[in-house]
Scaffold this active site. Structure first.
Site, PDB file in Angstrom:
ATOM      1  N   LYS A 111       0.868  -1.186   0.000  1.00 39.53           N
ATOM      2  CA  LYS A 111       0.000   0.000   0.000  1.00 39.53           C
ATOM      3  C   LYS A 111       0.890   1.216   0.000  1.00 39.53           C
ATOM      4  O   LYS A 111       2.042   1.168   0.457  1.00 39.53           O
ATOM      5  CB  LYS A 111      -0.893   0.014   1.253  1.00 39.53           C
TER       6      LYS A 111
HETATM    7  P1  NAD Z   1     -12.789   7.678  -3.078  1.00 41.27           P
HETATM    8  O1  NAD Z   1     -11.818   8.707  -2.731  1.00 41.27           O
HETATM    9  O2  NAD Z   1     -13.199   7.514  -4.510  1.00 41.27           O
HETATM   10  O3  NAD Z   1     -14.137   7.828  -2.225  1.00 41.27           O
HETATM   11  C1  NAD Z   1     -14.150   7.992  -0.838  1.00 41.27           C
HETATM   12  C2  NAD Z   1     -15.508   8.580  -0.492  1.00 41.27           C
HETATM   13  O4  NAD Z   1     -15.646   8.628   0.913  1.00 41.27           O
HETATM   14  C3  NAD Z   1     -15.696  10.013  -1.009  1.00 41.27           C
HETATM   15  O5  NAD Z   1     -17.006  10.142  -1.508  1.00 41.27           O
HETATM   16  C4  NAD Z   1     -15.524  10.852   0.246  1.00 41.27           C
HETATM   17  O6  NAD Z   1     -16.208  12.076   0.159  1.00 41.27           O
HETATM   18  C5  NAD Z   1     -16.128   9.921   1.263  1.00 41.27           C
HETATM   19  N1  NAD Z   1     -15.785  10.227   2.646  1.00 41.27           N
HETATM   20  C6  NAD Z   1     -14.602  10.630   3.146  1.00 41.27           C
HETATM   21  N2  NAD Z   1     -14.710  10.865   4.468  1.00 41.27           N
HETATM   22  C7  NAD Z   1     -15.991  10.580   4.779  1.00 41.27           C
HETATM   23  C8  NAD Z   1     -16.731  10.623   5.989  1.00 41.27           C
HETATM   24  N3  NAD Z   1     -16.151  10.981   7.145  1.00 41.27           N
HETATM   25  N4  NAD Z   1     -18.040  10.261   5.956  1.00 41.27           N
HETATM   26  C9  NAD Z   1     -18.631   9.875   4.791  1.00 41.27           C
HETATM   27  N5  NAD Z   1     -17.965   9.827   3.632  1.00 41.27           N
HETATM   28  C10 NAD Z   1     -16.669  10.163   3.638  1.00 41.27           C
HETATM   29  O7  NAD Z   1     -12.181   6.295  -2.526  1.00 41.27           O
HETATM   30  P2  NAD Z   1     -12.539   4.825  -2.955  1.00 41.27           P
HETATM   31  O8  NAD Z   1     -11.505   4.375  -3.910  1.00 41.27           O
HETATM   32  O9  NAD Z   1     -13.979   4.710  -3.283  1.00 41.27           O
HETATM   33  O10 NAD Z   1     -12.250   4.043  -1.591  1.00 41.27           O
HETATM   34  C11 NAD Z   1     -13.206   3.964  -0.544  1.00 41.27           C
HETATM   35  C12 NAD Z   1     -12.847   2.812   0.385  1.00 41.27           C
HETATM   36  O11 NAD Z   1     -12.785   1.602  -0.364  1.00 41.27           O
HETATM   37  C13 NAD Z   1     -11.483   2.948   1.059  1.00 41.27           C
HETATM   38  O12 NAD Z   1     -11.546   2.379   2.336  1.00 41.27           O
HETATM   39  C14 NAD Z   1     -10.578   2.117   0.151  1.00 41.27           C
HETATM   40  O13 NAD Z   1      -9.416   1.663   0.811  1.00 41.27           O
HETATM   41  C15 NAD Z   1     -11.524   0.991  -0.194  1.00 41.27           C
HETATM   42  N6  NAD Z   1     -11.169   0.264  -1.412  1.00 41.27           N
HETATM   43  C16 NAD Z   1     -11.063   0.891  -2.611  1.00 41.27           C
HETATM   44  C17 NAD Z   1     -10.764   0.155  -3.743  1.00 41.27           C
HETATM   45  C18 NAD Z   1     -10.721   0.770  -5.126  1.00 41.27           C
HETATM   46  O14 NAD Z   1     -10.628   0.015  -6.108  1.00 41.27           O
HETATM   47  N7  NAD Z   1     -10.814   2.086  -5.281  1.00 41.27           N
HETATM   48  C19 NAD Z   1     -10.547  -1.230  -3.648  1.00 41.27           C
HETATM   49  C20 NAD Z   1     -10.667  -1.845  -2.405  1.00 41.27           C
HETATM   50  C21 NAD Z   1     -10.992  -1.098  -1.299  1.00 41.27           C
END
Ligand code: NAD
Length: 420
Positions: A111
């Site tokens: 990561k």
């Molecule tokens: P992203 O940046 O696209 O989206 C994150 C979202 O969470 C945004 O809409 C943001 O406004 C919101 N957010 C932030 N703080 C917040 C709060 N306090 N309350 C409510 N909403 C809040 O990120 P993502 O890629 O969608 O990742 C989201 C989660 O999924 C993370 O934990 C990440 O590690 C996990 N994840 C992502 C992927 C991927 O392919 N992108 C894969 C596996 C896991």
């Protein structure tokens, strides 16, 4: 926004330690073997000084943690978020090790992250931070060494800059990152893959509970890449979104919120709390909305000891990494809430990242139907394996998922001769 606060118990590192220890106990691992499996192979911390438009140098810190490479090249996303620190990145890297093993893609776990708030930077400054980060860590990366991908605060554009910067030193190397734009050898279906995998887990779990998607109300915490795709695909299979949040606030509607329309609205600069036809609610109230399915898709530790009791759902499918602390997990399990853990539920992203990497090696491309079909097959197999393991051992899905992941990494490490 910090309405949903993360208490001390909610650090991702503590959460991962807790579940690893339980898995290790189930597997009967000796302490020395467990210690080797837990400790990261390499941790890199770099300084990123950026001259910004205000004429001052702003200093950011970047991290790349390579946790375990016994099963293949290190693999894991890069997060741009102000709360990124070494402990957090270390925990997320370890989760990737068990996740890639669980779904059977030939990668290890890694990561990365930078402690920056992307929304506060101009696109030019974001590009500068991204390129500077690649310049500082490229020596430990490579398409057969370590392959980054998007995570919170980064996207396909970020991956394009990373690939371009790496290419300046090493020649055109699309397989150096996944989650790239389609125009730059990205894979069809990658952007939606994590959300799609969440939905595959939901349909498998729903079948077990006798829950019909058409009568499922769902709530999404965090309408970013993962949350918005999960919401759109859930809506497409007939479920109704009754609440959703992002960092700017939360909204609800008993009649349902149109996930596709919300996505369009946000893409054109709208603010979620002002979405037409919805009631703006305090972020903390999102948790207590009555629904069948709750999808955490924001940050780690957001469902914790102090708020877990508020949830009124039958099932949680974890899109985010580490959203539920061990204390919250216990409270929810006691209430009869079924939890499909992150290790399994959000693995769709790394599965299609693997497909992208395979396509890049051959400079070949599968169409979206092919990618989605392959993803579904992997997710269904992984779900079935975790369920069977849980049933056989009398464990919850999370302990079963960790045990499967750890067991496979151990086997690879032993076979290589790393661990006697
Ligand atoms: P992203 O940046 O696209 O989206 C994150 C979202 O969470 C945004 O809409 C943001 O406004 C919101 N957010 C932030 N703080 C917040 C709060 N306090 N309350 C409510 N909403 C809040 O990120 P993502 O890629 O969608 O990742 C989201 C989660 O999924 C993370 O934990 C990440 O590690 C996990 N994840 C992502 C992927 C991927 O392919 N992108 C894969 C596996 C896991």
């Amino acid at each position: 926004m910090r309405e949903v606060t993360r208490p001390a118990e909610a650090s991702n590192y503590q959460t991962v330690s807790h579940w690893f220890d339980l898995a290790s106990e189930r597997l009967g691992l000796a302490d020395d073997v467990a210690a080797v499996l837990r400790s990261p192979y390499r941790e890199v911390t770099v300084q990123l000084p950026i001259m910004r438009g205000d004429g001052r140098i702003h200093l950011f810190t970047g991290f790349r943690v390579q946790h375990n490479g016994a099963r293949g090249p290190y693999k894991g996303g890069i997060r741009f978020h102000p709360e990124v620190d070494l402990d957090e990145v270390r925990a997320l890297a370890e989760l990737m090790t068990w996740k890639t093993a669980l779904v059977g893609v030939p990668f290890g776990g890694a990561k990365g992250g930078v402690n920056v708030t992307p929304a506060e930077l101009t696109p030019g400054e974001r590009q500068q931070v991204t390129r500077s980060f690649m310049d500082k860590i490229e020596k430990v990366l490579g398409p057969t060494r370590d392959i980054p991908a998007p995570d919170v605060g980064t996207d396909a554009q970020t991956m394009a800059w990373l690939m371009d910067e790496y290419g300046k030193l090493h020649g055109h190397t699309p397989a150096i990152v996944t989650g790239k734009p389609i125009a730059l050898e990205g894979s069809y279906g990658r952007e939606a893959a994590t959300g799609r995998g969440v939905v595959h887990c939901f349909t498998q779990a729903a079948a077990g509970l006798g829950l019909d998607p058409a009568s499922t109300r769902f709530v999404v915490q965090g309408f970013g890449n993962v949350g918005s795709w999960a919401a759109r695909i859930l809506q497409d299979i007939g479920a109704t979104m009754v609440g959703v949040s992002d960092a700017s606030g939360a909204i609800a509607s008993d009649a349902g919120l149109d996930a596709h329309a919300l996505q369009e609205y946000l893409a054109h600069g709208g603010r979620l709390p002002e979405f037409a036809g919805a009631e703006s609610i305090p972020a903390g109230e999102l948790l207590s909305l009555e629904c069948e399915l709750f999808v955490p898709a924001a940050l780690g530790g957001m469902i914790h000891r102090e708020n877990a009791d508020l949830l009124r759902c039958r099932m949680i499918v974890e899109g985010a990494n580490g959203p539920t602390t061990p204390a919250a997990d216990e409270i929810l399990t006691d209430k009869g809430v079924m939890i499909v853990p992150d290790l399994l539920a959000n693995a769709g992203g790394v599965v299609v990242s693997y497909f992208e990497w395979v396509q890049n090696q051959q400079h070949f491309r599968w169409d979206e139907t092919e990618v989605n079909r392959k993803l579904e097959r992997v997710m269904h197999r992984a779900y079935a394996e975790v369920s069977a393991r849980a049933e056989a051992g009398g464990d919850c899905l999370r302990v079963a998922a960790f045990a499967l992941g750890v067991e496979r990494v151990l086997e690879a490490a032993r076979t290589r001769g790393y661990i006697g």
